[in-house]
Design a protein around this motif. Structure first.
Motif, mmCIF file in Angstrom:
data_model
loop_
_atom_site.group_PDB
_atom_site.id
_atom_site.type_symbol
_atom_site.label_atom_id
_atom_site.label_comp_id
_atom_site.label_asym_id
_atom_site.label_seq_id
_atom_site.Cartn_x
_atom_site.Cartn_y
_atom_site.Cartn_z
ATOM 1 N N PRO A 52 64.105 -23.344 82.572
ATOM 2 C CA PRO A 52 64.265 -21.983 82.463
ATOM 3 C C PRO A 52 64.164 -21.180 83.361
ATOM 4 O O PRO A 52 62.437 -21.036 82.503
ATOM 5 N N LEU A 80 67.869 -14.847 85.477
ATOM 6 C CA LEU A 80 67.452 -15.522 84.399
ATOM 7 C C LEU A 80 68.269 -17.283 85.695
ATOM 8 O O LEU A 80 69.182 -16.790 86.000
ATOM 9 N N PHE A 136 67.206 -21.270 87.088
ATOM 10 C CA PHE A 136 66.589 -23.426 86.889
ATOM 11 C C PHE A 136 65.806 -23.749 87.584
ATOM 12 O O PHE A 136 66.740 -23.521 88.444
ATOM 13 N N SER A 179 66.937 -25.032 77.435
ATOM 14 C CA SER A 179 67.947 -24.996 78.854
ATOM 15 C C SER A 179 69.187 -24.893 78.570
ATOM 16 O O SER A 179 70.149 -23.662 78.576
ATOM 17 N N VAL A 222 69.725 -20.915 77.435
ATOM 18 C CA VAL A 222 69.228 -20.050 78.652
ATOM 19 C C VAL A 222 70.388 -20.219 79.610
ATOM 20 O O VAL A 222 71.083 -19.482 79.571
#
Length: 182
Positions: free
Chosen positions: A105, A119, A121, A165, A168
């Motif tokens: 993340p 935000l 990945f 992860s 997030v």
């Protein structure tokens, strides 16, 4: 009157997620049972889970791996099938497979020196093979949706987030109202 409205809203906040969850669960069971033509409620769903688990077991054995590799080689030769199969497999692999991609993340600053961040990945930390040295690929899931966007940004605009992860992802998908520690 105001107190009555507050009770109604509080009841809505409690009842709506419960009702929606139960309705979606019921619909999934009903549709899977309907596809399989079964009259016992939930049996189709249980059988589907059992078959998927059985396939997972067989896919883990050495004998079946060669057979699966042969099927995959055939799929890779067919133009439309290749696109559909490989993209579906890669997406599932990214979420739950052995090659999980949504495990890094990050917060991405959209413009150099900017203050607005998104935000996401990191899915590829090097795009040299595409002729984009110093760039990274970041997947941005959308809130309340099963979609997202892939953006390419300079690695210097990406800041790792020291969080799980799953937290997030929950935070992003819920529009910032769930997940995390707060």
């Amino acid at each position: 009157m105001r107190r009555l409205l507050n009770y109604f809203l509080r009841g809505l906040v409690v009842l709506a997620p419960l009702a929606i969850t139960l309705w979606i669960t019921y619909e999934v069971f009903r549709r899977v049972d309907g596809l399989l033509g079964l009259s016992i409620p939930g049996l189709g769903f249980v059988l589907t889970i059992a078959v998927i688990t059985l396939f997972g077991f067989f896919a883990s054995s050495l004998l079946t791996r060669s057979w699966l590799a042969a099927v995959e080689a055939i799929f890779q030769r067919l133009p439309f099938v290749r696109l559909l199969y490989s993209s579906t497999r890669d997406m599932l692999d990214a979420f739950v497979g052995e090659k999980r991609r949504f495990d890094a993340p990050v917060a991405v600053t959209l413009t150099p020196g900017g203050t607005v961040k998104v935000l996401g990945f990191v899915t590829r930390d090097s795009l040299d093979e595409l002729g984009l040295p110093g760039e990274v690929a970041v997947y941005l899931p959308q809130s309340y949706n099963f979609a997202g966007n892939l953006i390419i940004v300079p690695a210097t605009q990406v800041q790792p987030i020291p969080a799980e992860s799953s937290d997030v992802m929950t935070f992003i998908v819920s529009g910032g109202v769930s997940g995390g520690r707060g």
